[in-house]
Scaffold this motif. Structure first.
Motif, short mmCIF file in Angstrom:
data_model
loop_
_atom_site.label_atom_id
_atom_site.label_comp_id
_atom_site.label_asym_id
_atom_site.label_seq_id
_atom_site.Cartn_x
_atom_site.Cartn_y
_atom_site.Cartn_z
N LYS A 1 35.63 35.03 40.54
CA LYS A 1 34.68 35.55 41.51
C LYS A 1 34.21 34.52 42.54
CE LYS A 1 30.66 38.60 41.70
NZ LYS A 1 29.92 37.87 42.75
N PRO A 2 33.95 33.23 42.17
CA PRO A 2 33.53 32.27 43.21
C PRO A 2 34.52 32.14 44.37
CG PRO A 2 33.09 31.37 41.04
CD PRO A 2 33.87 32.63 40.82
N LEU A 3 35.82 32.23 44.08
CA LEU A 3 36.80 32.16 45.15
C LEU A 3 36.70 33.39 46.05
CD1 LEU A 3 39.90 30.91 43.10
CD2 LEU A 3 38.37 29.55 44.52
N LEU A 4 36.51 34.57 45.45
CA LEU A 4 36.37 35.78 46.24
C LEU A 4 35.09 35.77 47.05
CD1 LEU A 4 37.59 38.51 43.71
CD2 LEU A 4 38.79 37.66 45.72
N ASP A 5 34.02 35.23 46.48
CA ASP A 5 32.74 35.18 47.20
C ASP A 5 32.87 34.37 48.48
OD1 ASP A 5 31.51 36.76 45.31
OD2 ASP A 5 30.65 35.09 44.20
N LEU B 1 44.28 42.10 51.13
CA LEU B 1 45.44 41.28 50.81
C LEU B 1 45.34 39.90 51.45
CD1 LEU B 1 48.10 41.59 49.20
CD2 LEU B 1 49.21 42.19 51.36
N CYS B 2 44.61 39.81 52.54
CA CYS B 2 44.36 38.51 53.16
C CYS B 2 43.64 37.58 52.20
CB CYS B 2 43.56 38.69 54.45
SG CYS B 2 43.29 37.18 55.38
N ALA B 3 42.81 38.17 51.33
CA ALA B 3 42.14 37.37 50.30
C ALA B 3 43.05 37.10 49.11
CB ALA B 3 40.88 38.09 49.82
N GLY B 4 44.08 37.94 48.93
CA GLY B 4 45.01 37.70 47.85
C GLY B 4 45.46 38.95 47.13
N THR B 5 44.58 39.95 46.96
CA THR B 5 44.91 41.15 46.20
C THR B 5 44.40 42.38 46.93
OG1 THR B 5 44.62 39.88 44.15
CG2 THR B 5 44.75 42.28 43.95
N GLY B 6 45.26 43.37 47.12
CA GLY B 6 44.88 44.63 47.73
C GLY B 6 44.96 45.76 46.72
N ALA B 7 44.44 46.93 47.10
CA ALA B 7 44.46 48.07 46.17
C ALA B 7 44.41 49.37 46.96
CB ALA B 7 43.28 48.00 45.20
N ARG C 1 50.68 34.28 43.93
CA ARG C 1 50.08 34.31 42.60
C ARG C 1 50.27 32.96 41.91
NH1 ARG C 1 50.78 35.33 37.28
NH2 ARG C 1 53.03 35.11 37.50
N VAL C 2 49.15 32.40 41.45
CA VAL C 2 49.21 31.16 40.69
C VAL C 2 49.62 31.50 39.26
CG1 VAL C 2 47.84 29.23 39.81
CG2 VAL C 2 47.46 30.07 42.13
N PRO C 3 50.56 30.76 38.67
CA PRO C 3 50.97 31.06 37.29
C PRO C 3 49.77 31.09 36.34
CG PRO C 3 52.46 29.46 38.27
CD PRO C 3 51.33 29.66 39.25
N GLY C 4 49.70 32.17 35.57
CA GLY C 4 48.60 32.32 34.62
C GLY C 4 47.44 33.13 35.15
N GLU C 5 47.44 33.48 36.44
CA GLU C 5 46.37 34.27 37.03
C GLU C 5 46.85 35.69 37.29
OE1 GLU C 5 43.86 30.79 39.42
OE2 GLU C 5 44.95 32.33 40.52
N THR C 6 45.94 36.64 37.08
CA THR C 6 46.26 38.04 37.35
C THR C 6 46.04 38.38 38.81
OG1 THR C 6 45.61 38.62 35.09
CG2 THR C 6 45.76 40.43 36.68
N TYR C 7 45.00 37.84 39.40
CA TYR C 7 44.69 38.11 40.80
C TYR C 7 45.52 37.21 41.71
CZ TYR C 7 40.63 40.59 38.95
OH TYR C 7 39.82 41.47 38.28
N GLY C 8 45.72 37.68 42.92
CA GLY C 8 46.51 36.93 43.88
C GLY C 8 45.66 36.04 44.76
N ARG C 9 46.32 35.19 45.48
CA ARG C 9 45.66 34.32 46.47
C ARG C 9 46.36 34.53 47.81
NH1 ARG C 9 43.07 29.01 43.90
NH2 ARG C 9 42.96 29.62 41.71
N GLY C 10 45.56 34.67 48.84
CA GLY C 10 46.09 34.98 50.16
C GLY C 10 45.83 33.89 51.18
N PRO C 11 46.23 34.13 52.43
CA PRO C 11 46.03 33.13 53.48
C PRO C 11 44.57 32.74 53.68
CG PRO C 11 47.56 34.84 54.20
CD PRO C 11 47.00 35.30 52.90
N ALA C 12 43.64 33.67 53.46
CA ALA C 12 42.22 33.33 53.64
C ALA C 12 41.79 32.26 52.65
CB ALA C 12 41.36 34.57 53.49
#
Length: 512
Positions: free
Chosen positions: A23-27, A128-134, A251-262
């Motif tokens: 969450k801190p990265l998303l914030d 998706l710019c943050a890493g994960t879309g839905a 996607r960083v190995p071991g993480e479920t959420y993605g990381r994007g250009p932002a």
């Protein structure tokens, strides 16, 4: 297979712990890059979103990234995919299977010509710019609506990782009134307590949980709806395909959420925001000034108003001990401007907010066109394969199931990429194909230049050009088929034979 609320809560808690650590990265992304995609679930509407932002470069680049992603990957109003025979289909069966799949492909394409899909895709591209879309791809019971795709903020979701780094659980927490909940799932089994609340106060908000899990034993996706007011399942449905699209950019190995250009640009974005804030502070100091005052018991800074025409009572304005009030030297602004420009360029480059000269230029050279295609192909090169796997293929599979359930197609086609495959025809896919066929075109040009009229002894020029046209997305009705080519050869041979016979029959008369 029965699923209990207790088992769902256990899986939810595991997914929540991972989301809380992420969450801190998303914030940070929601604060500086996509503040308008942050959910109002916890804060309510009309929240101040940009009161901590002093430079809008990242926000502007995020919207440009979303628009560029949609234009490159799934542009509105274009034929972005087709369902075709796979590579192992025998040559004598390709045409028959192609004719069988063509109407299915047209029906599936009609689903994506809806404005709801374009809107949902653009909003998903922002996330998706943050890493994960839905995107939730719901069926529709209305006869005039094919389906109802909606974009869901990633902040409202809990994702669970499954086998082979795939998503095995999507848990959606949302607040809605009882009336809206019952209108959304009218066929649900509601307890008496909710029915009484709906009669007495239908605008009461409740916490609704929409949990979608993969059941490996049944090879099916289960969507389960329940709420905190009742510990029983209200609504449940099952499907062969996942109703969710949850693409991840990197996607960083071991993480479920993605990381994007932002996220990649976040260090520079924070520095840019701090530099812009300091520049504004420096500008305020330059305009209003900072003053030093002698503590002589006469001048009181707390009572001195800074406004035009105001007189301050001071002990002196000069003399041996100096003036009572002196203005502090102003900070330099030229250096901060240089730093800001470099930081803005860095943020734009990382978030792909760079463009070639406008497409509408009067004359474009071949070199410029080639560079434009190369830039288009390389911008999303690292994430292209993942986006096709997590957006295009599952979206088409989902649409096939929905179309079959509505009776729009006669069979539920299985996409295995061997017997039946999905050919991606988006501009990004065409750009990649253009790079691949560039070598073929250069070889054909060399063969034709060297061999001239005998080039057919080295290369099947007509077959190669027809194949290249199909790979670049040219409609099939514009490309001459092998049968039509054979018919042309027959007509040309008949014409040559007629000319030869005419020449042979007219020779004796010409000699007289």
């Amino acid at each position: 297979m029965m699923t209990s609320i207790t088992a769902l809560n256990a899986r939810r808690n595991v997914a929540r712990r991972e989301r809380d650590s992420f969450k801190p990265l998303l914030d940070d992304v929601y604060r500086y890059a996509i503040p308008f995609r942050k959910s109002t679930r916890d804060t309510g509407p009309a929240e101040k979103r940009v009161d901590q932002v002093f430079d809008h470069t990242a926000i502007d680049s995020a919207f440009r990234f979303a628009g560029k992603m949609q234009q490159d990957f799934w542009p509105a109003g274009q034929d972005n995919f087709s369902i075709e025979p796979g590579p192992i289909v025998p040559e004598n069966q390709v045409d028959a299977l192609k004719r069988e799949l063509e109407p299915i492909s047209k029906v599936c394409s009609a689903f994506f010509e809806d404005g709801d899909w374009d809107l949902a895709f653009h909003e998903m591209a922002l996330d998706l710019c943050a890493g994960t879309g839905a995107i939730l791809m719901n069926p529709s019971q209305e006869p005039e609506v094919l389906w109802e795709p909606i974009s869901v903020p990633t902040e409202e979701l809990l994702l669970e990782s499954g086998p082979n780094n795939k998503i095995a659980g999507i848990f959606w927490d949302r607040k809605m009134t009882i009336q809206v909940m019952m209108d959304t799932w009218p066929e649900g089994k509601y307890p008496q307590i909710l029915k009484d609340m709906q009669k007495q106060k239908p605008d009461t908000e409740v916490e609704v949980h929409v949990d979608t899990i993969w059941v490996g034993k049944d090879r099916r996706w289960n969507m389960i709806v329940w709420c905190d007011k009742h510990d029983k399942i209200i609504y449940k449905t099952q499907s062969r395909t996942c109703p969710w699209l949850t693409p991840r950019y990197f996607r960083v190995p071991g993480e479920t959420y993605g990381r994007g250009p932002a996220m990649l640009a976040m260090p520079t974005t924070k520095t840019l925001n701090t530099a812009a804030r300091l520049q504004l502070q420096a500008a305020a100091i330059a305009m209003l000034g900072i003053y030093t005052a002698v503590d002589d018991g006469v001048f009181n800074p707390d009572l001195a108003e800074v406004r035009p025409g105001k007189f301050w009572k001071v002990a002196r304005n000069g003399g041996a001990m100096g003036p009572s009030i002196t203005r502090f030297p102003d900070p330099r602004l030229d250096l901060s401007n240089m730093v800001l420009n470099e930081l803005r360029m860095g943020v734009k480059a990382t978030m792909m907010d760079q463009s070639l000269p406008p497409d509408g230029a009067a004359v474009r050279s071949a070199t410029e066109i080639l560079e434009r295609v190369k830039r288009l192909a390389s911008d999303h090169l690292g994430a292209y394969g993942r986006l096709v796997k997590e957006v295009t293929i599952p979206a088409v599979k989902r649409v096939i199931e929905l179309a079959y359930a509505k009776g729009l197609i006669s069979q539920d086609v299985a996409i295995d990429q061997l017997l039946v495959k999905i050919r991606v025809k988006s501009p990004l896919a065409i750009a990649r194909e253009a790079q691949r066929v560039e070598k073929i075109v250069q070889w054909l040009q060399m063969v034709i230049m060297i061999m001239a009229e005998r080039s057919n002894r080295v290369a099947h020029v007509e077959v190669a050009l027809a194949d290249i046209g199909g790979q670049l997305g040219v409609p099939r009705n514009y490309i001459v088929t092998p049968g039509e080519r054979q018919e042309m050869d027959k007509q040309e041979a008949a014409a040559l034979a007629a000319q030869a016979a005419l020449a042979a029959g007219g020779a004796p008369q010409g000699a007289m």
